[in-house]
Design a protein around this motif. Sequence first.
Motif, short mmCIF file in Angstrom:
data_model
loop_
_atom_site.label_atom_id
_atom_site.label_comp_id
_atom_site.label_asym_id
_atom_site.label_seq_id
_atom_site.Cartn_x
_atom_site.Cartn_y
_atom_site.Cartn_z
N ASN A 286 0.82 -1.22 0.00
CA ASN A 286 0.00 0.00 0.00
C ASN A 286 0.85 1.27 0.00
O ASN A 286 0.34 2.35 -0.32
N SER B 78 -0.95 2.65 -5.37
CA SER B 78 -2.21 3.25 -4.96
C SER B 78 -3.28 2.88 -5.97
O SER B 78 -3.12 3.13 -7.17
N GLU C 110 -9.85 4.37 -4.50
CA GLU C 110 -10.63 3.98 -3.33
C GLU C 110 -11.96 3.37 -3.71
O GLU C 110 -12.46 2.45 -3.04
N GLU D 212 -1.43 3.79 -9.62
CA GLU D 212 -0.33 4.73 -9.40
C GLU D 212 0.73 4.08 -8.53
O GLU D 212 0.41 3.31 -7.61
N GLN E 250 4.27 4.57 -6.08
CA GLN E 250 5.19 5.42 -5.33
C GLN E 250 6.58 4.76 -5.24
O GLN E 250 7.39 5.11 -4.39
#
Length: 222
Positions: A108, A112, A115, A185, A187
């Motif tokens: 997590n 991403s 939601e 996405e 990170q």
Amino acid sequence: MLICNKKNALRLIISTTLFSVPLMTYAADHHDDHDGHDHSEHSEHSEHRQHDAHVHGVVETNIAQDGEHLLFEITAPGSDVVGFEHAPKNKEQEQLLEQAIAKLKTPNAIFSLPESANCEVSDIHVSHNMKSEDHDDHHDHHDHHDHHDHHDDDSHHEEHQGEHGEFTAQYEYHCETMSELNQIETQWFSVFSHTQKMTVQYLGNSGQKAATLTAKKAVLAL
């Protein structure tokens, strides 16, 4: 047992379908030296993919979707994750390895998902081939050889580890509203700053997609 069967099914999808489609432009650029080979065999496809994935600064991610399940498989050179590609040689490197594994076990913080797709991680598996005991086992195996031969073998072993040290992470998500999964996405570039590019292949309801992500372009549109 059902979860295990589902995971195996998804991995079969990845290995037989996703990896058989043409790789993205980046990967194609690195196949120039292999044009004379027959690429029809699955094993040869796998060998070439592994070679392409193991390029410093480049991480390979494959994503397969089946029903409410989403499976990620990430392959990253050790240099991208911990800054070296050999078994830890001191406590500092051992700590870096432990920290990297901990980071890889928190998907997590690496990816991403929308939601509205209501996705939750259902399984995490992280592995690597940079363990100290690999070198120790090799050392014990050669205790009865003379010192000169042992030194040469050790040098070759360390060189081999340095060329192929890498990490593999597998994440499985369960998404209640898969229709809302319109992008992914990452990170990764913030977590592992040595990486310059992430090559991504996706197979799901929206079809097959391939892209190269960077720190400035870290979103895969589905």
